[in-house]
Every structure is written in structure tokens, then in C-alpha cells.
Design an enzyme around this catalytic site. Structure first.
Site, mmCIF file in Angstrom:
data_model
loop_
_atom_site.group_PDB
_atom_site.id
_atom_site.type_symbol
_atom_site.label_atom_id
_atom_site.label_comp_id
_atom_site.label_asym_id
_atom_site.label_seq_id
_atom_site.Cartn_x
_atom_site.Cartn_y
_atom_site.Cartn_z
ATOM 1 N N ASN A 1 -1.181 -0.323 7.344
ATOM 2 C CA ASN A 1 -0.624 -1.625 7.727
ATOM 3 C C ASN A 1 0.136 -2.289 6.572
ATOM 4 O O ASN A 1 0.227 -3.500 6.494
ATOM 5 C CB ASN A 1 -1.719 -2.530 8.313
ATOM 6 C CG ASN A 1 -2.877 -2.750 7.354
ATOM 7 O OD1 ASN A 1 -2.836 -2.307 6.205
ATOM 8 N ND2 ASN A 1 -3.904 -3.445 7.805
ATOM 9 N N PHE B 1 -15.069 3.620 8.204
ATOM 10 C CA PHE B 1 -13.734 3.996 7.739
ATOM 11 C C PHE B 1 -13.567 3.891 6.223
ATOM 12 O O PHE B 1 -12.470 4.112 5.699
ATOM 13 C CB PHE B 1 -12.658 3.156 8.447
ATOM 14 C CG PHE B 1 -12.791 1.654 8.253
ATOM 15 C CD1 PHE B 1 -12.254 1.024 7.141
ATOM 16 C CD2 PHE B 1 -13.453 0.879 9.195
ATOM 17 C CE1 PHE B 1 -12.370 -0.350 6.959
ATOM 18 C CE2 PHE B 1 -13.585 -0.502 9.016
ATOM 19 C CZ PHE B 1 -13.031 -1.108 7.896
ATOM 20 N N GLU C 1 -10.268 -9.781 -7.154
ATOM 21 C CA GLU C 1 -9.301 -8.694 -7.001
ATOM 22 C C GLU C 1 -8.231 -8.734 -8.096
ATOM 23 O O GLU C 1 -7.799 -7.692 -8.595
ATOM 24 C CB GLU C 1 -8.645 -8.770 -5.618
ATOM 25 C CG GLU C 1 -9.643 -8.487 -4.494
ATOM 26 C CD GLU C 1 -9.105 -8.792 -3.100
ATOM 27 O OE1 GLU C 1 -7.918 -9.174 -2.967
ATOM 28 O OE2 GLU C 1 -9.876 -8.637 -2.141
ATOM 29 N N HIS D 1 -1.762 -5.527 1.571
ATOM 30 C CA HIS D 1 -3.069 -6.158 1.389
ATOM 31 C C HIS D 1 -2.832 -7.550 0.804
ATOM 32 O O HIS D 1 -1.949 -7.730 -0.028
ATOM 33 C CB HIS D 1 -3.935 -5.358 0.401
ATOM 34 C CG HIS D 1 -5.138 -6.135 -0.067
ATOM 35 N ND1 HIS D 1 -6.320 -6.167 0.633
ATOM 36 C CD2 HIS D 1 -5.310 -6.963 -1.140
ATOM 37 C CE1 HIS D 1 -7.174 -6.970 0.004
ATOM 38 N NE2 HIS D 1 -6.589 -7.457 -1.070
ATOM 39 N N ARG E 1 -1.419 -14.493 3.915
ATOM 40 C CA ARG E 1 -2.071 -13.860 5.077
ATOM 41 C C ARG E 1 -1.212 -14.079 6.322
ATOM 42 O O ARG E 1 -1.096 -13.197 7.169
ATOM 43 C CB ARG E 1 -3.477 -14.430 5.283
ATOM 44 C CG ARG E 1 -4.462 -14.165 4.147
ATOM 45 C CD ARG E 1 -5.033 -12.786 4.100
ATOM 46 N NE ARG E 1 -5.745 -12.381 5.288
ATOM 47 C CZ ARG E 1 -6.457 -11.243 5.368
ATOM 48 N NH1 ARG E 1 -6.553 -10.420 4.315
ATOM 49 N NH2 ARG E 1 -7.066 -10.924 6.480
ATOM 50 N N ARG F 1 3.293 -6.977 8.983
ATOM 51 C CA ARG F 1 2.605 -5.955 9.788
ATOM 52 C C ARG F 1 3.163 -5.922 11.207
ATOM 53 O O ARG F 1 3.287 -4.857 11.812
ATOM 54 C CB ARG F 1 1.098 -6.224 9.781
ATOM 55 C CG ARG F 1 0.444 -5.922 8.422
ATOM 56 C CD ARG F 1 -0.926 -6.550 8.322
ATOM 57 N NE ARG F 1 -1.698 -6.082 7.182
ATOM 58 C CZ ARG F 1 -2.887 -6.589 6.844
ATOM 59 N NH1 ARG F 1 -3.401 -7.594 7.527
ATOM 60 N NH2 ARG F 1 -3.532 -6.096 5.806
ATOM 61 N N THR G 1 -4.624 -7.967 10.809
ATOM 62 C CA THR G 1 -5.017 -6.663 10.265
ATOM 63 C C THR G 1 -4.535 -5.516 11.154
ATOM 64 O O THR G 1 -4.003 -4.516 10.662
ATOM 65 C CB THR G 1 -6.556 -6.595 10.137
ATOM 66 O OG1 THR G 1 -6.989 -7.698 9.332
ATOM 67 C CG2 THR G 1 -7.000 -5.292 9.503
ATOM 68 N N LYS H 1 0.838 -1.196 0.000
ATOM 69 C CA LYS H 1 0.000 0.000 0.000
ATOM 70 C C LYS H 1 0.880 1.256 0.000
ATOM 71 O O LYS H 1 2.100 1.173 0.214
ATOM 72 C CB LYS H 1 -0.907 -0.025 1.236
ATOM 73 C CG LYS H 1 -1.845 -1.255 1.316
ATOM 74 C CD LYS H 1 -2.830 -1.052 2.471
ATOM 75 C CE LYS H 1 -3.510 -2.328 2.893
ATOM 76 N NZ LYS H 1 -4.455 -2.100 4.022
ATOM 77 N N TYR I 1 -12.479 -2.465 -2.502
ATOM 78 C CA TYR I 1 -12.899 -2.503 -1.097
ATOM 79 C C TYR I 1 -14.423 -2.521 -0.942
ATOM 80 O O TYR I 1 -14.932 -2.146 0.112
ATOM 81 C CB TYR I 1 -12.295 -1.334 -0.336
ATOM 82 C CG TYR I 1 -10.848 -1.537 0.078
ATOM 83 C CD1 TYR I 1 -10.449 -2.682 0.788
ATOM 84 C CD2 TYR I 1 -9.866 -0.582 -0.203
ATOM 85 C CE1 TYR I 1 -9.131 -2.872 1.182
ATOM 86 C CE2 TYR I 1 -8.551 -0.757 0.192
ATOM 87 C CZ TYR I 1 -8.180 -1.902 0.895
ATOM 88 O OH TYR I 1 -6.879 -2.075 1.288
HETATM 89 P P1 IDP Z 1 -7.268 -7.126 5.830
HETATM 90 O O1 IDP Z 1 -6.509 -6.076 5.072
HETATM 91 O O2 IDP Z 1 -6.425 -7.768 6.901
HETATM 92 O O3 IDP Z 1 -7.943 -8.134 4.946
HETATM 93 P P2 IDP Z 1 -9.912 -5.953 6.216
HETATM 94 O O4 IDP Z 1 -10.807 -6.225 7.375
HETATM 95 O O5 IDP Z 1 -10.283 -6.542 4.890
HETATM 96 O O6 IDP Z 1 -8.430 -6.367 6.646
HETATM 97 O O7 IDP Z 1 -9.827 -4.366 6.080
HETATM 98 C C1 IDP Z 1 -9.234 -3.775 4.937
HETATM 99 C C2 IDP Z 1 -8.324 -2.655 5.395
HETATM 100 O O8 IDP Z 1 -9.099 -1.641 5.992
HETATM 101 C C3 IDP Z 1 -7.315 -3.076 6.477
HETATM 102 O O9 IDP Z 1 -6.126 -3.621 5.949
HETATM 103 C C4 IDP Z 1 -7.066 -1.780 7.204
HETATM 104 O O10 IDP Z 1 -6.033 -1.011 6.587
HETATM 105 C C5 IDP Z 1 -8.384 -1.041 7.059
HETATM 106 N N1 IDP Z 1 -9.191 -1.189 8.282
HETATM 107 C C6 IDP Z 1 -9.788 -2.318 8.731
HETATM 108 N N2 IDP Z 1 -10.450 -2.090 9.883
HETATM 109 C C7 IDP Z 1 -10.266 -0.785 10.171
HETATM 110 C C8 IDP Z 1 -10.716 0.069 11.236
HETATM 111 O O11 IDP Z 1 -11.408 -0.347 12.159
HETATM 112 N N3 IDP Z 1 -10.302 1.376 11.170
HETATM 113 C C9 IDP Z 1 -9.533 1.870 10.153
HETATM 114 N N4 IDP Z 1 -9.103 1.105 9.129
HETATM 115 C C10 IDP Z 1 -9.457 -0.203 9.144
HETATM 116 MG MG MG Z 2 -9.485 -7.903 3.600
#
Ligand code: IDP
Ligand code: MG
Length: 137
Positions: free
Chosen positions: A114, A59, A128, A117, A87, A104, A93, A11, A51
Site C-alpha cells: 500500500n 501477517f 519510529e 507508511h 494519514r 493509497r 490501510t 515502502k 512493526y
Molecule cells: P497502517 O499502515 O495504515 O498504519 P497497520 O494496521 O499499522 O496499518 O498495518 C501495518 C501494515 O501492515 C499495513 O500498512 C499493511 O501493509 C500491512 N497489513 C495490515 N493489515 C494487514 C492484513 O490483514 N494482511 C496483510 N497485511 C496487512
Molecule cells: Mg500503523
């Protein structure tokens, strides 16, 4: 376990911090294969599609703003169990909960920044990869 393909992104925060090489090195050292890699700035429309599952989350706006704010690196990565395997390499996450030794866990503190992705299943990987590398995988 089958050979799988997954979409991995470094990212904008990872690119800005000079972590592309670090992420690629970990993928290669693990034994996964890089099938495609591209540096690009994502259009807003593509980011919203990527997304889409988070469209109703509070968010979402910030997430799309951030992912489109600067160049990212998109990769197609393949290998035995590559979806779950990536993963694990990425870590949880929330980087504060990610295991040290994961990307991460080693390089981030904020959930919104983080570094990486990775697709979370076979269907999302197909979907995707179609967004980032249309007609290729
Ligand atoms: P992932 O990237 O581990 O699959 P997801 O739940 O799919 O996690 O969320 C996508 C992205 O959205 C995360 O990588 C993170 O950067 C962001 N994100 C997820 N939850 C939150 C939150 O509660 N606050 C702010 N950003 C979030
Ligand atoms: Mg995800």
C-alpha cells in the site's frame, strides 16, 4: 493544532514503481515540510522493531519480509497537525477502501503493498523517528 513531526516511508513497492516523486510532491503541495529523507534497505532487526505492535499478527512475517526486501525511502515530515494530516493524505490501510485522491486510493489495490507508511500518533511518531533517524528528532 501544534507543529508535529511524523515518520513517513515510501515502502519498497512505491520505490520500485517510481512513486517517490509523486509521494514527495503531494507532501510538499499540501504544505508539510521535509526535514530528512533517506533511501535505504532496512535491516530485519529494525523492521521487527518498527512493526513490533504487529508481532502477534499472522501477517507479521510477510510484513517484515516485504519491508526489508528492497530499498525504501524514510522521511521526517513536519507541520501543523502533520501526523493526522499525513494519514489523511495516505488514505485507509486497505487501498480498496482508501478514498480516491489519497495516495493509497490512487495507486494501490493490495493491503500488503500500500505504498506508504505514516506514524499513527505522537508516541509512535517519536518511537519510529528514533528507529530511522536516531538522535536527530
Ligand atoms: P497502517 O499502515 O495504515 O498504519 P497497520 O494496521 O499499522 O496499518 O498495518 C501495518 C501494515 O501492515 C499495513 O500498512 C499493511 O501493509 C500491512 N497489513 C495490515 N493489515 C494487514 C492484513 O490483514 N494482511 C496483510 N497485511 C496487512
Ligand atoms: Mg500503523
Amino acid at each position: 493544532m501544534a507543529i508535529e513531526r511524523t515518520l513517513i516511508l515510501v515502502k519498497p513497492d512505491g520505490v520500485k514503481r517510481g512513486l517517490v516523486g509523486e509521494v514527495v510532491a503531494r507532501i510538499e503541495r499540501k504544505g508539510f515540510t521535509l526535514e530528512a529523507m533517506e533511501l535505504r534497505t532496512l535491516e530485519r532487526e529494525k523492521a521487527e522493531e518498527h512493526y513490533a505492535e504487529h508481532a502477534d499478527r499472522p501477517f507479521f512475517g510477510e510484513l517484515v519480509d516485504f519491508i526489508t526486501s528492497a530499498p525504501l525511502v524514510a522521511m521526517c515530515v513536519s507541520g501543523e497537525g502533520a501526523i493526522a494530516g499525513m494519514r489523511t493524505l495516505m488514505g485507509a490501510t486497505n487501498p480498496l477502501e482508501a478514498t480516491p485522491g489519497s495516495i493509497r486510493g490512487d495507486f494501490a489495490t493490495q493491503i500488503g503493498e500500500n505504498i506508504v507508511h505514516g506514524s499513527d500518533g505522537t508516541e509512535s511518531a517519536q518511537r519510529e523517528l528514533g528507529i530511522f533517524f536516531p538522535g536527530r528528532f
